[in-house]
Design a protein around this motif. Structure first.
Motif, PDB file in Angstrom:
ATOM      1  N   THR A  68       0.841  -1.183   0.000  1.00  0.00           N
ATOM      2  CA  THR A  68       0.000   0.000   0.000  1.00  0.00           C
ATOM      3  C   THR A  68       0.880   1.239   0.000  1.00  0.00           C
ATOM      4  OG1 THR A  68      -0.081  -0.150   2.402  1.00  0.00           O
ATOM      5  CG2 THR A  68      -1.981  -0.979   1.216  1.00  0.00           C
TER       6      THR A  68
ATOM      7  N   GLU B  26       1.807   7.769   3.696  1.00  0.00           N
ATOM      8  CA  GLU B  26       1.575   9.209   3.591  1.00  0.00           C
ATOM      9  C   GLU B  26       2.223   9.711   2.308  1.00  0.00           C
ATOM     10  OE1 GLU B  26       0.913  10.580   8.177  1.00  0.00           O
ATOM     11  OE2 GLU B  26       2.847  11.058   7.296  1.00  0.00           O
TER      12      GLU B  26
ATOM     13  N   ARG C 254       5.802   7.949   2.775  1.00  0.00           N
ATOM     14  CA  ARG C 254       6.205   7.387   4.056  1.00  0.00           C
ATOM     15  C   ARG C 254       5.448   6.085   4.284  1.00  0.00           C
ATOM     16  NH1 ARG C 254       4.856  13.190   6.884  1.00  0.00           N
ATOM     17  NH2 ARG C 254       6.567  14.370   5.945  1.00  0.00           N
ATOM     18  N   SER C 255       6.115   4.969   4.091  1.00  0.00           N
ATOM     19  CA  SER C 255       5.531   3.697   4.504  1.00  0.00           C
ATOM     20  C   SER C 255       6.371   3.217   5.676  1.00  0.00           C
ATOM     21  CB  SER C 255       5.494   2.707   3.343  1.00  0.00           C
ATOM     22  OG  SER C 255       6.786   2.267   3.040  1.00  0.00           O
TER      23      SER C 255
ATOM     24  N   PHE D  68      12.454  10.079   5.924  1.00  0.00           N
ATOM     25  CA  PHE D  68      11.136  10.675   6.165  1.00  0.00           C
ATOM     26  C   PHE D  68      10.851  11.628   5.002  1.00  0.00           C
ATOM     27  CE2 PHE D  68       7.922  12.979   8.840  1.00  0.00           C
ATOM     28  CZ  PHE D  68       7.179  11.868   9.191  1.00  0.00           C
TER      29      PHE D  68
ATOM     30  N   ILE E  42      -1.374  13.741   2.784  1.00  0.00           N
ATOM     31  CA  ILE E  42      -0.763  13.095   3.944  1.00  0.00           C
ATOM     32  C   ILE E  42      -1.735  12.069   4.505  1.00  0.00           C
ATOM     33  CG2 ILE E  42       0.167  13.392   6.254  1.00  0.00           C
ATOM     34  CD1 ILE E  42       0.915  16.195   5.599  1.00  0.00           C
ATOM     35  N   GLU E  43      -2.881  12.547   4.928  1.00  0.00           N
ATOM     36  CA  GLU E  43      -3.843  11.651   5.543  1.00  0.00           C
ATOM     37  C   GLU E  43      -4.689  11.029   4.430  1.00  0.00           C
ATOM     38  OE1 GLU E  43      -5.631  13.408   9.012  1.00  0.00           O
ATOM     39  OE2 GLU E  43      -3.742  14.303   9.616  1.00  0.00           O
ATOM     40  N   SER E  44      -5.237   9.901   4.701  1.00  0.00           N
ATOM     41  CA  SER E  44      -5.931   9.059   3.706  1.00  0.00           C
ATOM     42  C   SER E  44      -4.965   8.373   2.749  1.00  0.00           C
ATOM     43  CB  SER E  44      -6.981   9.838   2.899  1.00  0.00           C
ATOM     44  OG  SER E  44      -8.027  10.249   3.739  1.00  0.00           O
ATOM     45  N   TRP E  45      -3.637   8.671   2.815  1.00  0.00           N
ATOM     46  CA  TRP E  45      -2.636   7.933   2.023  1.00  0.00           C
ATOM     47  C   TRP E  45      -3.015   7.877   0.549  1.00  0.00           C
ATOM     48  CZ3 TRP E  45      -1.753   2.899   5.376  1.00  0.00           C
ATOM     49  CH2 TRP E  45      -1.287   3.272   6.634  1.00  0.00           C
TER      50      TRP E  45
END
Lengths: 360, 350
Positions: free
Chosen positions: B50, B53, B70-71, B98, B328-331
């Motif tokens: 998956t 971010e 970012r995984s 990062f 960022i959020e929800s990738w």
């Protein structure tokens, strides 16, 4: 004779642990398949955060395994790894790993499967509550991993992993434990849904609240703060919702299950089942509530039994005790009760899953 | 505000928070809405994996899509223009810890900005290492607590959580730096220090910054900076002297300048991390403007649903009618097909 022995045992247990006191709780006979999952040679299960089955009987295990790692960067140590999500078929044969190398998997806490077979993951260190579709693709994310972990960790601060850096874990500035009015979690522990698809998050170890979201992830409300009054929590360890939308919360350090209506109004509490650590409510009519009085990982000589209850709190019976043998439990953290008499049990301290058949 | 937050009452907190996000609300008014659709199932990630971010997003001249994310570890993935996975670049590379930004220059070189290692890295179009700016803090010094107090003095060749990179038509390199410096640095095309605007200290004056979070350079060599905590965008000339400030577009999270003879600028008033109360109502949209600052329209809103935005961290606008956003959020990475702006009630925004 067997019944006599077990009731004798129950009496002894009750004498030893009056917190779990209730007159003559009957023991429920049961069998266990102690090694129901077959793993590839190079994969080991670690501590079981969660175990759950979907409608086809496939089994999902979210486990603390591999190496939780901290790497050095810009004066900000970054946390990696340490947890994996596996899928098995109903015979226990390994199917696949889901979310390999995920940003969200560091300290496995729980996995739950919703009625549409979506896979929900709760991670206590990344503060993520993730909805994955049945194929394993992220559909909705609540919460956020802290960008970095603090160094040095404040002495005795159990919530250290949930702080430091942006994102994740921030205190809300309100009452202690009340958290932020959003999807910022602090060591969340569990997730559940009502029939309308509203999402309820147990939050958790760092916060002392329940947070409610609609099915699209919009924050609706949260309730609770640190304390032992009605609607307050010590540690919120597990959560379950019944068909009427009532919310059952394992308030473990206060040794009680609190029951709320769908909007968080306190209804009642059950104080006779020890330290509730894992909860499960069966689907369908005549719903049953299972609650585990899990032993702490550092002590196998206390507690460990699982209670079978009606939703009104009436105890039907109990089974199991702390221990390492089959049919004994080592810090149960997860119960799957899709079928009332066929349970999956996930244990932290024994790093295993047991498949139980109750014979009431 | 800090005192306000410290007040021990959830009710008061909400009451205090509202003005905060009111402040982040863009003050520009009567901006036409630009309709858009988001392309479903854009990226076909390798089976079992998956995105994380998705802070960095860029395309090259062939339309290939690069995602720096970012995984479990920070990774850089290349997809073709149809979203099929091509390859991973920089697996195990010392300068990935990062992710913060990825950009592709006019020669199709791939540049990454990593705020976990304080490095800006130039890769060839094929993904071979070419040059690094900055240095990862040496691990031999151990894990160091984030120092309290003022930032250490900025050094010419060392970054402190850098955020973005851009180039002028001559190939000079511009870096926004960053979270613990507050400056923009210019290097020549060979990585030699030329000049800086700002310093380690945060400031509000022109050519001072408080968290310069995104940077792009237009065809005239002007440097556009998303000056995030100052809630504004700044334009500097090629020598890093102040030219213009736009403080009516909300928070300056990230900025993108399209290519071609007629360039447009895209500016994102991203919703803040953590979705605090009131934030979705006041933030989340992206503005499209001319190089002279004329705002043409806006699109998008904060939401966790597909088609909505969850903290847009970066945009690719090589084609100004097809915007890629990394959230960022929800990738997520989304490709937005923009339509024509709706007729505006007033022309005041022109």
């Amino acid at each position: 004779m067997r019944r006599l022995l077990s009731s004798l045992l129950a009496t002894m247990l009750l004498a030893a642990f009056p917190a779990a006191g209730q007159n003559a709780v009957p023991d429920i006979p049961f069998d266990s398949v102690a090694n129901p999952l077959s793993l590839p040679d190079d994969i080991y299960l670690g501590e079981i955060g969660g175990v759950a089955a979907n409608s086809k009987g496939d089994i999902f295990v979210y486990t603390r395994t591999g190496h939780p790692t901290v790497s050095l960067g810009t004066a900000r140590p970054f946390a990696h790894g340490g947890s994996r999500l596996f899928q098995f078929d109903k015979t226990g044969k390994f199917v696949r790993e889901i979310g390999a190398n995920s940003y969200g998997f560091v300290f496995a806490q729980q996995v739950r499967i919703d009625p549409q077979d979506n896979i929900w993951i709760v991670d206590q260190m990344t503060n993520f509550v993730e909805k994955l579709d049945p194929a394993g693709h992220p559909q909705l994310l609540l919460g956020r991993k802290p960008e970095a972990i603090p160094v040095p960790a404040p002495r005795g601060d159990a919530g250290a992993g949930a702080r430091g850096g942006e994102g994740g874990g921030a205190r809300g500035g309100g009452l202690p434990g009340a958290g932020a009015q959003s999807d910022v979690f602090n060591r969340p522990t569990d997730v559940a849904w009502d029939s309308a698809g509203n999402i309820f998050v147990a939050d958790g170890v760092g916060n002392a609240r329940v947070a409610k979201f609609n099915s699209k992830g919009v924050f609706v409300k949260s309730w609770g703060s640190s304390g032992n009054g009605p609607g307050q929590f010590g540690t919120v360890r597990a959560i379950a919702v019944d068909a009427q939308g009532n919310v059952y919360v394992a308030d473990s350090t206060n040794k009680r299950i609190q029951v709320f209506d769908n909007n968080g109004t306190f209804k009642t509490q059950y104080t006779n089942v020890g330290t509730p650590t894992a909860l499960c409510i069966t689907p369908g009519p005549n719903q049953i509530l299972y609650s585990s009085n899990s032993n702490p990982p550092e002590d196998f000589d206390v507690a460990g039994e699982i209670y079978k209850m009606k939703l009104d709190g009436t105890i039907v019976g109990k089974f199991g005790k702390a221990g390492k043998l089959p049919k004994e439990f080592g810090t149960v953290n997860a119960i799957d009760c899709r079928s009332e008499n066929n349970l999956l049990i996930g244990e932290i301290a024994n790093m295993r899953v047991q498949k139980l058949t109750l014979r009431p | 505000m800090k005192r306000c937050l410290a007040i021990v009452s959830a009710v008061v907190l909400v009451w205090c928070a509202a003005p905060l996000f009111g402040q982040q609300k863009a003050t520009i008014q009567n901006v036409p809405e630009i309709p858009y659709t988001s392309v479903p199932n854009l990226l076909k990630v390798p089976a079992g994996e998956t995105l994380g971010e998705s802070v960095g997003i860029a395309t090259n001249s062939k339309g290939h899509i690069f995602v720096f994310f970012r995984s479990n570890n920070t990774r850089l993935w290349e997809f073709d223009k149809n979203g099929n996975f091509v390859k991973e670049i920089g697996k195990g590379y010392y300068g990935f810890e990062f992710a913060h930004s990825v950009r592709v220059d006019v020669q199709d070189n791939i540049w990454t900005v990593d705020e976990g290692t304080n490095t800006v890295t130039k890769f060839s179009p094929e993904g071979k290492f070419l040059m690094v700016l900055g240095r990862r803090p040496p691990a031999v010094l151990g894990a160091v607590a984030s120092p309290a107090g003022p930032n250490a003095p900025a050094q010419k060749y060392i970054f402190c959580r850098p955020t973005d990179v851009g180039w002028d038509p001559q190939g000079n390199i511009f870096v926004s730096d960053g979270y613990c410096n507050n400056r923009v640095v210019k290097f020549d095309k060979n990585g030699r220090f030329v000049a800086q605007a700002g310093s380690e200290k945060a400031g509000k004056e022109p050519a001072q910054f408080n968290l310069p979070h995104g940077l792009q350079v237009d065809g005239q060599g002007n440097v556009w900076v998303a000056d995030r905590t100052n809630i504004r965008y700044q334009v500097l000339d090629n020598d890093l002297k102040p030219k213009k400030i736009y403080d009516n577009l909300g928070v300056g999270w990230t900025v993108c300048v399209s290519q071609g003879p007629h360039q447009y600028v895209f500016a994102s008033n991203s919703n803040p991390n953590g979705n605090p109360p009131g934030s979705w109502e006041n933030t989340g949209e992206i503005y499209k403007m001319e190089l002279d600052g004329t705002v043409i329209g806006r699109f998008g809103r904060a939401s966790k649903e597909f088609g909505g935005f969850q903290v847009v961290h970066m945009m690719d606008c090589r084609n100004p009618n097809e915007i890629l956003v990394g959230e960022i959020e929800s990738w997520r990475v989304q490709k937005l097909i923009l339509g024509q702006p709706a007729a505006t009630k007033t022309s005041s925004s022109r």
